[in-house]
Design an enzyme around this catalytic site. Structure first.
Site, PDB file in Angstrom:
ATOM      1  N   ALA A   1       0.850  -1.182   0.000  1.00 42.20           N
ATOM      2  CA  ALA A   1       0.000   0.000   0.000  1.00 42.20           C
ATOM      3  C   ALA A   1       0.882   1.227   0.000  1.00 42.20           C
ATOM      4  O   ALA A   1       1.876   1.275   0.726  1.00 42.20           O
ATOM      5  CB  ALA A   1      -0.923  -0.001   1.229  1.00 42.20           C
TER       6      ALA A   1
ATOM      7  N   GLN B   1      -3.050   0.798  -3.803  1.00 41.38           N
ATOM      8  CA  GLN B   1      -2.495  -0.402  -3.177  1.00 41.38           C
ATOM      9  C   GLN B   1      -2.537  -1.546  -4.175  1.00 41.38           C
ATOM     10  O   GLN B   1      -3.268  -1.514  -5.163  1.00 41.38           O
ATOM     11  CB  GLN B   1      -3.261  -0.760  -1.908  1.00 41.38           C
ATOM     12  CG  GLN B   1      -4.704  -1.169  -2.104  1.00 41.38           C
ATOM     13  CD  GLN B   1      -5.430  -1.318  -0.777  1.00 41.38           C
ATOM     14  OE1 GLN B   1      -5.212  -0.560   0.162  1.00 41.38           O
ATOM     15  NE2 GLN B   1      -6.320  -2.307  -0.694  1.00 41.38           N
TER      16      GLN B   1
ATOM     17  N   ASP C   1      10.283   8.443  -8.712  1.00 40.98           N
ATOM     18  CA  ASP C   1       9.906   7.991  -7.376  1.00 40.98           C
ATOM     19  C   ASP C   1      10.601   6.679  -7.025  1.00 40.98           C
ATOM     20  O   ASP C   1       9.965   5.751  -6.515  1.00 40.98           O
ATOM     21  CB  ASP C   1       8.381   7.802  -7.312  1.00 40.98           C
ATOM     22  CG  ASP C   1       7.842   7.799  -5.885  1.00 40.98           C
ATOM     23  OD1 ASP C   1       8.563   8.236  -4.976  1.00 40.98           O
ATOM     24  OD2 ASP C   1       6.706   7.342  -5.683  1.00 40.98           O
TER      25      ASP C   1
END
Length: 493
Positions: free
Chosen positions: A164, A169, A314
């Site tokens: 998650a 998630q 990211d």
């Protein structure tokens, strides 16, 4: 009472106008209601974040007498306990809030600036372990997106998520034709949550000043806004992942799971299920294995930048899976930054002038042209090189070099050093904001692994202005892969 308007009696033209007016009016009402919801959400989340900051301040203020009275190791231990309690509060609060505020917490978790190992471990929970949504909510999103409940859209569906994160998630599933897949499901209402966070500029400024005190926060907010809004559309993420998967297809150590297009929509992205060890487990492997994993991460970051002209914005440790022998699976391509040749050129020139040509003046001019340094800065070139050289320290000379936690911390401190005489004249242009943050994150990851390699020789393999022969066994395997891979050949031409 006779109605003012009866559709069956109205003139057709008038009816169309009235229906249009009613529709427009309804749209305005919906927009206003949505705006009010976002406004309330912004207030609620802003207050929660401010309470988090306030609790931290009260925690330290309440223990001020004890800190004052304690000495030596006792004072240090008390400070450590307070920092750990604060980190626990941050992890729980931001993990539950998700969205942009959680992303800022993730930044803090992998940028090591003097944090104790215990505090970093606590914050690292934001990377891959946060409170999930209920099984019922996840099933609702799948049903809305695929037109069928998960039990009918898939042969098997695990209602318990395996991960998650800030926006969605991940669930395990088996497709109707028998493929094991990972299904990322977006949290309902997360778009409104993110709109509320991005609209709360004052709060974002305060929080980003903590994680990036010397950066142009306005540029960071603008870049964060653009990247995060893109991340909300999982169709874009699927497109990014296809790009990376196609480019790295058949690579000896880099693996990108393939996308299952017919099961991917705006709020669901389905890809091949990948397995492997998480970062915390891999960090306990032998140093040889850690070095190989670090080399793969390094090659992935810079080959993607220089040859694919795309950068996974990211790539924190929660987005890696490790399989030994240097094999790494890279996950989550929602926050990808694409670069133009004009944006990449100054970066290449800076590295070339400082590391290859050993030309400090040309390095300074490249910094000015890229917007990193003010052209009329009253600083000697020697001062500028001394300040910026730490970022290139691992690639200025050939030979084995160990990335240490101390080095990673030194890089971060230098980047955030507002007291430096150079700080007043340097800034990070918006195009490079995400890149700089991830560069710092890369140093932190490699430092945590105490990874050793000849980073300069590996860089020379990748730099377009050098393209040196392979310097490691992994480099030789990569060169063989490149020779038989049309996508790589095309990107290098």
């Amino acid at each position: 009472m006779r109605p003012l308007f009866h559709a069956g009696l109205a003139h057709p033209g008038r009816r169309k106008k009235l229906v249009a007016a009613a529709t427009a009016g309804g749209a305005v009402v919906v927009t206003l209601l949505a705006g009010r919801r976002v406004g309330r959400l912004r207030l609620t989340r802003g207050l929660a974040a401010l309470r988090l900051v306030g609790r931290g301040g009260l925690r330290y203020a309440g223990h001020a007498p004890q800190l004052f009275a304690a000495a030596g190791e006792n004072r240090q231990r008390l400070r450590g306990d307070l920092a750990l309690q604060t980190a626990e509060d941050v992890a729980i609060t931001l993990g539950a809030m998700k969205g942009v505020l959680m992303k800022i917490g993730q930044m803090a978790s992998y940028i090591d600036d003097g944090l104790s190992p215990a505090v970093r471990r606590t914050l690292s929970r934001l990377q891959d372990s946060v409170p999930p949504m209920s099984a019922e909510l996840a099933a609702q999103v799948v049903t809305e997106e695929l037109g069928r409940p998960p039990e009918k859209a898939f042969a098997q569906w695990d209602p318990e998520p395996i991960a998650a994160a800030s926006i969605g998630q991940v669930h395990r599933a088996i497709t109707l034709d028998g493929r094991a897949v990972a299904v990322k499901v977006q949290y309902p209402g997360i778009a409104e949550t993110i709109a509320a966070d991005l609209g709360n500029v004052a709060l974002l400024r305060r929080m980003l000043k903590i994680t990036a005190p010397s950066q142009d926060v306005d540029a960071l907010i603008a870049e964060l806004r653009e990247r995060v809004l893109e991340e909300l559309d999982y169709r874009r993420e699927a497109e990014n992942q296809r790009l990376f998967a196609a480019y790295y297809d058949g690579h000896p150590t880099i693996h990108i799971p393939g996308i299952i297009g017919e099961l991917s929509t705006r709020r669901i992205v389905t890809s091949e299920l990948a397995d492997g060890a998480r970062f915390a487990e891999m960090a306990r492997w032998s140093q040889e294995e850690r070095d190989l994993a670090a080399e793969t991460i390094y090659r992935f970051v810079f080959r993607s930048l220089y040859e694919l002209h795309a950068f996974n914005g990211d790539p924190h440790p929660g987005n890696y899976l490790f399989s030994g022998g240097g094999r790494v699976t890279f996950l989550d391509f929602g926050l990808v930054k694409h670069f133009t040749p004009n944006e990449l050129q100054p970066l290449m020139q800076m590295a070339r002038h400082l590391c290859v040509d050993n030309d400090p003046e040309a390095f300074r001019r490249s910094m000015e042209q890229a917007g990193f340094l003010r052209p009329d800065a009253p600083l000697s070139t020697e001062t500028i090189v001394e300040h910026m050289g730490v970022f290139y320290q691992t690639i200025r000379e050939r030979g084995p070099l160990t990335m240490t936690g101390d080095y990673a911390s030194a890089v971060v401190r230098r980047f955030f050093d507002v007291r430096s005489p150079v700080a007043e004249y340097v800034s990070v242009p918006r195009s490079y904001v995400i890149l700089q943050r991830i560069n710092l994150g890369l140093f932190a990851v490699l430092g945590e692994l105490s990874a050793t390699a000849d980073w300069r020789s590996i860089a020379e393999e990748i730099w377009p202005f050098v393209r040196a022969p392979a310097s490691t066994p992994m480099g030789e395997a990569e060169a063989a892969w490149q020779a038989g891979h049309p996508a790589v050949t095309e990107s290098r031409s």
